[in-house]
Design a protein around this motif. Structure first.
Motif, PDB file in Angstrom:
ATOM      1  N   ALA A 132      -3.187 -21.527  -3.846  1.00  0.00           N
ATOM      2  CA  ALA A 132      -2.099 -22.364  -4.437  1.00  0.00           C
ATOM      3  C   ALA A 132      -1.134 -23.071  -3.666  1.00  0.00           C
ATOM      4  N   ASN A 133      -1.354 -22.862  -2.348  1.00  0.00           N
ATOM      5  CA  ASN A 133      -0.364 -23.440  -1.304  1.00  0.00           C
ATOM      6  C   ASN A 133       1.048 -22.886  -1.532  1.00  0.00           C
ATOM      7  N   VAL A 134       1.082 -21.365  -1.935  1.00  0.00           N
ATOM      8  CA  VAL A 134       2.464 -20.654  -2.207  1.00  0.00           C
ATOM      9  C   VAL A 134       2.411 -19.847  -0.862  1.00  0.00           C
ATOM     10  N   ARG A 135       3.392 -20.117  -0.128  1.00  0.00           N
ATOM     11  CA  ARG A 135       3.203 -19.307   1.069  1.00  0.00           C
ATOM     12  C   ARG A 135       3.548 -17.720   1.015  1.00  0.00           C
ATOM     13  N   LEU A 136       3.204 -16.960   1.779  1.00  0.00           N
ATOM     14  CA  LEU A 136       3.359 -15.442   1.713  1.00  0.00           C
ATOM     15  C   LEU A 136       4.234 -14.990   2.905  1.00  0.00           C
ATOM     16  N   ALA A 137       5.212 -14.367   2.489  1.00  0.00           N
ATOM     17  CA  ALA A 137       6.199 -13.634   3.581  1.00  0.00           C
ATOM     18  C   ALA A 137       6.398 -12.070   3.104  1.00  0.00           C
ATOM     19  N   ILE A 138       6.919 -11.446   4.535  1.00  0.00           N
ATOM     20  CA  ILE A 138       7.119 -10.018   4.370  1.00  0.00           C
ATOM     21  C   ILE A 138       8.783  -9.706   4.449  1.00  0.00           C
ATOM     22  N   ALA A 139       9.230  -8.952   3.768  1.00  0.00           N
ATOM     23  CA  ALA A 139      10.595  -8.432   3.913  1.00  0.00           C
ATOM     24  C   ALA A 139      10.759  -7.079   4.129  1.00  0.00           C
ATOM     25  N   SER A 140      10.614  -6.404   5.068  1.00  0.00           N
ATOM     26  CA  SER A 140      10.459  -4.937   5.224  1.00  0.00           C
ATOM     27  C   SER A 140      11.402  -4.316   6.180  1.00  0.00           C
ATOM     28  N   THR A 141      11.872  -3.118   5.554  1.00  0.00           N
ATOM     29  CA  THR A 141      12.836  -2.284   6.654  1.00  0.00           C
ATOM     30  C   THR A 141      11.958  -1.490   7.443  1.00  0.00           C
ATOM     31  N   THR A 142      10.757  -1.458   7.492  1.00  0.00           N
ATOM     32  CA  THR A 142       9.950  -0.601   8.584  1.00  0.00           C
ATOM     33  C   THR A 142      10.150  -1.351   9.955  1.00  0.00           C
ATOM     34  N   SER A 143       9.767  -0.686  10.846  1.00  0.00           N
ATOM     35  CA  SER A 143      10.001  -1.235  12.316  1.00  0.00           C
ATOM     36  C   SER A 143       8.849  -2.283  12.398  1.00  0.00           C
ATOM     37  N   VAL A 144       9.394  -3.418  13.206  1.00  0.00           N
ATOM     38  CA  VAL A 144       8.503  -4.567  13.608  1.00  0.00           C
ATOM     39  C   VAL A 144       7.027  -4.174  14.049  1.00  0.00           C
ATOM     40  N   GLU A 145       7.060  -3.027  14.915  1.00  0.00           N
ATOM     41  CA  GLU A 145       5.809  -2.650  15.814  1.00  0.00           C
ATOM     42  C   GLU A 145       4.622  -2.102  14.573  1.00  0.00           C
ATOM     43  N   ASN A 146       5.204  -1.718  13.409  1.00  0.00           N
ATOM     44  CA  ASN A 146       4.298  -1.220  12.513  1.00  0.00           C
ATOM     45  C   ASN A 146       3.673  -2.321  11.670  1.00  0.00           C
ATOM     46  N   ILE A 147       4.152  -3.665  11.436  1.00  0.00           N
ATOM     47  CA  ILE A 147       3.557  -4.718  10.750  1.00  0.00           C
ATOM     48  C   ILE A 147       2.016  -5.116  11.155  1.00  0.00           C
ATOM     49  N   GLU A 148       1.849  -5.071  12.383  1.00  0.00           N
ATOM     50  CA  GLU A 148       0.716  -5.459  12.694  1.00  0.00           C
ATOM     51  C   GLU A 148      -0.509  -4.496  12.398  1.00  0.00           C
ATOM     52  N   PRO A 149      -0.302  -3.267  12.859  1.00  0.00           N
ATOM     53  CA  PRO A 149      -1.036  -2.310  12.498  1.00  0.00           C
ATOM     54  C   PRO A 149      -1.134  -1.897  10.920  1.00  0.00           C
ATOM     55  N   VAL A 150      -0.377  -2.377  10.232  1.00  0.00           N
ATOM     56  CA  VAL A 150      -0.401  -1.905   8.616  1.00  0.00           C
ATOM     57  C   VAL A 150      -1.179  -3.002   8.293  1.00  0.00           C
ATOM     58  N   LEU A 151      -1.022  -4.293   8.383  1.00  0.00           N
ATOM     59  CA  LEU A 151      -1.826  -5.339   7.795  1.00  0.00           C
ATOM     60  C   LEU A 151      -3.128  -5.262   8.379  1.00  0.00           C
ATOM     61  N   ALA A 209       0.850  -1.027  -0.032  1.00  0.00           N
ATOM     62  CA  ALA A 209       0.057   0.084  -0.124  1.00  0.00           C
ATOM     63  C   ALA A 209       0.904   1.470   0.056  1.00  0.00           C
ATOM     64  N   ASP A 210       0.284   2.273  -0.384  1.00  0.00           N
ATOM     65  CA  ASP A 210       0.962   3.632  -0.141  1.00  0.00           C
ATOM     66  C   ASP A 210       1.416   4.127   0.950  1.00  0.00           C
ATOM     67  N   THR A 211       2.107   3.582   2.167  1.00  0.00           N
ATOM     68  CA  THR A 211       2.054   3.840   3.285  1.00  0.00           C
ATOM     69  C   THR A 211       2.943   5.049   3.590  1.00  0.00           C
ATOM     70  N   GLU A 212       3.855   5.297   2.611  1.00  0.00           N
ATOM     71  CA  GLU A 212       4.765   6.327   3.019  1.00  0.00           C
ATOM     72  C   GLU A 212       4.277   7.851   2.890  1.00  0.00           C
ATOM     73  N   THR A 213       3.081   7.903   2.503  1.00  0.00           N
ATOM     74  CA  THR A 213       2.538   9.167   2.502  1.00  0.00           C
ATOM     75  C   THR A 213       1.719   9.234   3.918  1.00  0.00           C
ATOM     76  N   VAL A 228      -6.299   3.335   4.078  1.00  0.00           N
ATOM     77  CA  VAL A 228      -5.025   3.056   3.396  1.00  0.00           C
ATOM     78  C   VAL A 228      -5.313   1.908   2.589  1.00  0.00           C
ATOM     79  N   PRO A 229      -5.778   1.905   1.433  1.00  0.00           N
ATOM     80  CA  PRO A 229      -6.002   0.772   0.476  1.00  0.00           C
ATOM     81  C   PRO A 229      -4.818  -0.132   0.198  1.00  0.00           C
ATOM     82  N   ALA A 230      -5.054  -1.601  -0.002  1.00  0.00           N
ATOM     83  CA  ALA A 230      -4.111  -2.110  -0.599  1.00  0.00           C
ATOM     84  C   ALA A 230      -3.765  -1.674  -1.988  1.00  0.00           C
ATOM     85  N   ARG A 231      -2.492  -1.726  -2.818  1.00  0.00           N
ATOM     86  CA  ARG A 231      -2.570  -1.052  -4.149  1.00  0.00           C
ATOM     87  C   ARG A 231      -3.198  -2.212  -4.888  1.00  0.00           C
ATOM     88  N   PRO A 232      -3.710  -1.709  -6.192  1.00  0.00           N
ATOM     89  CA  PRO A 232      -4.330  -2.592  -7.122  1.00  0.00           C
ATOM     90  C   PRO A 232      -3.555  -4.086  -7.214  1.00  0.00           C
TER      91      PRO A 232
END
Ligand code: XBP
Ligand code: MG
Length: 262
Positions: free
Chosen positions: A113-132, A15-19, A97-101
């Motif tokens: 399709a049983n393809v797992r999802l992961a996150i690799a972000s340089t944001t702070s860990v405490e931001n992940i849960e609120p963002v998702l 998403a456009d979270t940088e704004t 803050v909508p997800a990008r298209p």
């Protein structure tokens, strides 16, 4: 399918979270009585530095901020960033803050399709849960098999560390996954980790150099569903979803174009 996981960058990709980040930084500066203001142009430049604390430090260097040197600097940066993170969470709670298209669709295709999802972000860990939660709702927290963030690694993007950590948590080799990024720095990090990398630039990053990405799309929206051209003009690929990404990924593996970690 040789593809076993999609590793998503967060800010700017999902998403456009940088704004929202920029607004939180500016409110934190005001809350600390500082007359600093990061306008869009300056923030786009500062985005070349990943990590909020590192970004503030870079800004201080540029300002040559007398009075904030030596022993005062580190505690000031830590205090400013803590306030910014708190304000960021408050903004996320009351900002749509909508997800990008196409992001939600691709994630659901992968899970089906049983393809797992992961996150690799340089944001702070405490931001992940609120963002998702803000973007997808509470259930999204369970979609991801692995979450690697900037606090977990020694070097932030463009170093490969956060992608390498995501792969370790997934217990996968880079050949089994695809990275999805919004910035040139993020593409560098993913490529250095040996990953097939899809770039989806956004208004903050669209002028950056994405030539090292394996696929460059304006978004993950299915070209068949939209008038916008989700096409990588360099290789004439019109994006159509997970199955296509998996076949492009397999082709890159078989013809040996997959990059070796640097
Ligand atoms: C983007 C970043 C982060 C955010 C701000 O991360 O570099 O620093 O801009 O978040 P990515 P923090 O694109 O890798 O998701 O202030 O928590 O660092
Ligand atoms: Mg990003």
């Amino acid at each position: 399918m040789s593809l076993q996981a999609l590793i998503f960058d967060v800010d700017g990709t999902i998403a456009d979270t940088e704004t929202v980040h920029r607004e939180a930084f500016n409110r934190a500066f005001r809350a600390h009585g500082l007359d600093w203001h990061w306008d869009r142009q300056l923030y786009a430049e500062l985005l070349q530095v990943t990590g909020g604390k590192e970004r503030i430090a870079k800004y201080l260097e540029r300002r040559d901020a007398a009075g904030f040197d030596g022993a005062h600097r580190a505690p000031l940066i830590a205090a400013l960033h803590a306030t910014k993170t708190k304000l960021y969470h408050e903004l996320l709670e009351r900002t749509e803050v909508p997800a990008r298209p196409g992001v939600w669709r691709l994630m659901n295709e992968a899970l089906a399709a049983n393809v797992r999802l992961a996150i690799a972000s340089t944001t702070s860990v405490e931001n992940i849960e609120p963002v998702l939660k803000s973007i997808f709702g509470r259930e999204a927290l369970h979609w991801f098999s692995a979450i690697a963030t900037g606090d977990m690694v020694r070097r932030k993007k463009p170093a490969p560390d956060v992608y390498q950590t995501a792969l370790e948590l997934l217990q996968l080799d880079a050949a089994a996954a695809i990275a999805i990024e919004d910035s040139a720095i993020g593409v560098q990090a993913a490529k250095a980790a040996g990953l097939y990398t899809v770039a989806t630039p956004n208004p903050w990053t669209e002028t950056q150099d994405f030539s090292s990405a394996d696929l460059v799309l304006s978004s993950l929206e299915d070209a068949a569903e939209s008038l916008a051209a989700q096409v990588d003009a360099r290789i004439g690929v019109r994006y159509s979803g997970l199955a296509q990404l998996a076949s492009l990924h397999a082709a890159a593996l078989s013809d040996g174009t997959r990059p070796c970690p640097s």
